[in-house]
Design an enzyme around this catalytic site. Structure first.
Site, PDB file in Angstrom:
ATOM      1  N   CYS A 121       0.895  -1.213  -0.007  1.00  0.00           N
ATOM      2  CA  CYS A 121       0.116  -0.230  -0.065  1.00  0.00           C
ATOM      3  C   CYS A 121       0.884   1.223   0.031  1.00  0.00           C
ATOM      4  O   CYS A 121       1.765   1.339   0.930  1.00  0.00           O
ATOM      5  CB  CYS A 121      -0.951   0.040   1.150  1.00  0.00           C
ATOM      6  SG  CYS A 121      -1.834   1.695   1.383  1.00  0.00           S
ATOM      7  N   PHE A 260      -2.515  -1.250 -21.042  1.00  0.00           N
ATOM      8  CA  PHE A 260      -3.091  -2.465 -21.926  1.00  0.00           C
ATOM      9  C   PHE A 260      -1.863  -2.996 -22.856  1.00  0.00           C
ATOM     10  O   PHE A 260      -2.377  -3.367 -24.193  1.00  0.00           O
ATOM     11  CB  PHE A 260      -4.076  -2.009 -22.752  1.00  0.00           C
ATOM     12  CG  PHE A 260      -5.356  -1.890 -21.711  1.00  0.00           C
ATOM     13  CD1 PHE A 260      -6.151  -2.631 -21.015  1.00  0.00           C
ATOM     14  CD2 PHE A 260      -5.999  -0.604 -21.500  1.00  0.00           C
ATOM     15  CE1 PHE A 260      -7.113  -2.449 -20.424  1.00  0.00           C
ATOM     16  CE2 PHE A 260      -7.006  -0.293 -20.795  1.00  0.00           C
ATOM     17  CZ  PHE A 260      -7.805  -1.273 -20.046  1.00  0.00           C
ATOM     18  N   CYS A 261      -0.660  -3.071 -22.424  1.00  0.00           N
ATOM     19  CA  CYS A 261       0.150  -3.645 -23.263  1.00  0.00           C
ATOM     20  C   CYS A 261      -0.005  -5.105 -23.650  1.00  0.00           C
ATOM     21  O   CYS A 261       0.006  -5.938 -22.861  1.00  0.00           O
ATOM     22  CB  CYS A 261       1.705  -3.248 -22.748  1.00  0.00           C
ATOM     23  SG  CYS A 261       1.927  -1.598 -22.407  1.00  0.00           S
ATOM     24  N   LYS A 262      -0.040  -5.208 -24.987  1.00  0.00           N
ATOM     25  CA  LYS A 262      -0.084  -6.842 -25.494  1.00  0.00           C
ATOM     26  C   LYS A 262       0.371  -6.693 -26.803  1.00  0.00           C
ATOM     27  O   LYS A 262       1.049  -5.730 -27.280  1.00  0.00           O
ATOM     28  CB  LYS A 262      -1.749  -6.999 -25.714  1.00  0.00           C
ATOM     29  CG  LYS A 262      -2.659  -6.792 -24.533  1.00  0.00           C
ATOM     30  CD  LYS A 262      -2.500  -8.091 -23.394  1.00  0.00           C
ATOM     31  CE  LYS A 262      -3.439  -8.051 -22.300  1.00  0.00           C
ATOM     32  NZ  LYS A 262      -3.364  -6.509 -21.438  1.00  0.00           N
ATOM     33  N   PRO A 263       0.829  -7.983 -27.137  1.00  0.00           N
ATOM     34  CA  PRO A 263       1.485  -8.083 -28.287  1.00  0.00           C
ATOM     35  C   PRO A 263       0.764  -7.277 -29.554  1.00  0.00           C
ATOM     36  O   PRO A 263      -0.512  -7.654 -29.898  1.00  0.00           O
ATOM     37  CB  PRO A 263       1.543  -9.564 -28.605  1.00  0.00           C
ATOM     38  CG  PRO A 263       1.604 -10.128 -27.312  1.00  0.00           C
ATOM     39  CD  PRO A 263       0.728  -9.351 -26.432  1.00  0.00           C
ATOM     40  N   GLY A 264       1.561  -6.507 -30.217  1.00  0.00           N
ATOM     41  CA  GLY A 264       0.970  -5.713 -31.218  1.00  0.00           C
ATOM     42  C   GLY A 264      -0.150  -4.714 -30.926  1.00  0.00           C
ATOM     43  O   GLY A 264      -0.844  -3.772 -31.764  1.00  0.00           O
ATOM     44  N   ARG A 265      -0.324  -4.083 -29.552  1.00  0.00           N
ATOM     45  CA  ARG A 265      -1.188  -3.195 -29.290  1.00  0.00           C
ATOM     46  C   ARG A 265      -0.841  -2.758 -28.000  1.00  0.00           C
ATOM     47  O   ARG A 265      -0.077  -3.174 -26.938  1.00  0.00           O
ATOM     48  CB  ARG A 265      -2.650  -3.751 -29.452  1.00  0.00           C
ATOM     49  CG  ARG A 265      -2.681  -4.961 -28.381  1.00  0.00           C
ATOM     50  CD  ARG A 265      -4.383  -4.959 -28.044  1.00  0.00           C
ATOM     51  NE  ARG A 265      -4.735  -3.589 -27.136  1.00  0.00           N
ATOM     52  CZ  ARG A 265      -5.896  -3.598 -26.641  1.00  0.00           C
ATOM     53  NH1 ARG A 265      -6.691  -4.764 -26.877  1.00  0.00           N
ATOM     54  NH2 ARG A 265      -6.157  -2.468 -25.916  1.00  0.00           N
TER      55      ARG A 265
END
Length: 278
Positions: A121, A260-265
């Protein structure tokens, strides 16, 4: 005191406990069996003999945690202001005993607060709501990052969660080089603690850790943005979302915040001018 780079040499099994659990699968209540559960212990940061904060944390990489917390909370400006650390057991958990410069200790006593730890915290014990979102020196625009290299980092982030692989119960924070290679990373049951461990590690590493970005496996809260900015990190990638206050703080202190880091976006919340899209 030991050298500030000293670390506890332990195996991953030292951070888990085997407990008898009952597993349920559809139409099948299995008999009790042993499974791994992540350790969570109280960790007190003790400056020159005075306990300043107690956080719930995974019991590893604690000197990095203490260094990162000291920097990200503005207790010190430089690792040189900590002369040494020892990690010692206490009756209910662990203590990191920190030898702090006299000048910094006087400042710490003037603003002392007692934090009673929930898991990682970052707000517990703040005396006034006005203390939340304290001013941070605006960051320079000296870094760039090619988003095409982010996939490589995301693919290997799990490599720095050995306890998480066993238990499904830890967050990770890693340093991403401009090439997308991960220079190093840390895990903890608390996402703020994992980030502090990374920031402490970065402060004691060489020049190659000056370039790049921080990547966290969790959401991006305002505390994580503020901690990153306090330590001069210009780009913060998060696997999950960012909060409204995190976006406001990032905008104000010139930090590039990406969620929202994801492969390709990915979703770029603030200051996209540091990012290159190939």
């Amino acid at each position: 005191m030991n050298n500030i780079l000293s670390e506890e040499v332990l195996n991953v099994t030292d951070f888990t406990t085997s407990r008898q659990l009952t597993l349920w699968k559809r139409e099948d209540l299995q008999s009790p069996q042993l499974d791994d559960v992540a350790e969570e212990v109280p960790v007190a940061l003790v400056y020159n003999g005075i306990s300043h904060v107690v956080m719930m944390a995974s019991p590893k990489d604690l000197t990095h945690f203490a260094m990162g917390f000291s920097l990200s909370e503005g207790i010190i400006d430089s690792p040189r202001e900590i002369y040494g650390m020892d990690v010692v057991p206490s009756c209910n958990g662990l203590e990191v005993q920190i030898d702090l410069s006299s000048r910094r200790f006087m400042g710490l006593k003037a603003r002392r607060r007692a934090l009673a730890g929930r898991t990682g915290c970052g707000v517990c014990g703040v005396e006034q709501l006005n203390d939340i979102g304290k001013p941070v020196q605006p960051l320079p625009f000296s870094q760039t990052f090619n988003l095409g290299n982010l996939d490589r980092a995301l693919k290997h982030l799990n490599d720095f969660q050995p306890t998480g692989k066993l238990t499904g119960c830890t967050h990770a924070a890693a340093w991403v080089m401009p090439s997308g290679e991960l220079a190093g990373g840390h895990e903890d049951v608390g996402r703020h603690v994992a980030l502090d461990k990374l920031l402490g590690r970065r402060a004691t590493e060489g020049e190659e850790w000056r370039q790049g970005a921080a990547l966290v496996s969790s959401r991006a809260s305002y505390e994580m943005v503020q901690k990153s900015a306090m330590c001069g990190v210009e780009i913060l990638f998060a696997v999950s979302a960012a909060t409204t206050l995190a976006v406001e703080v990032a905008e104000r202190c010139n930090l590039t915040l990406v969620g929202f880091c994801k492969p390709g976006r990915a979703t770029i919340y603030t200051h996209p001018q540091r990012l290159i899209a190939d």
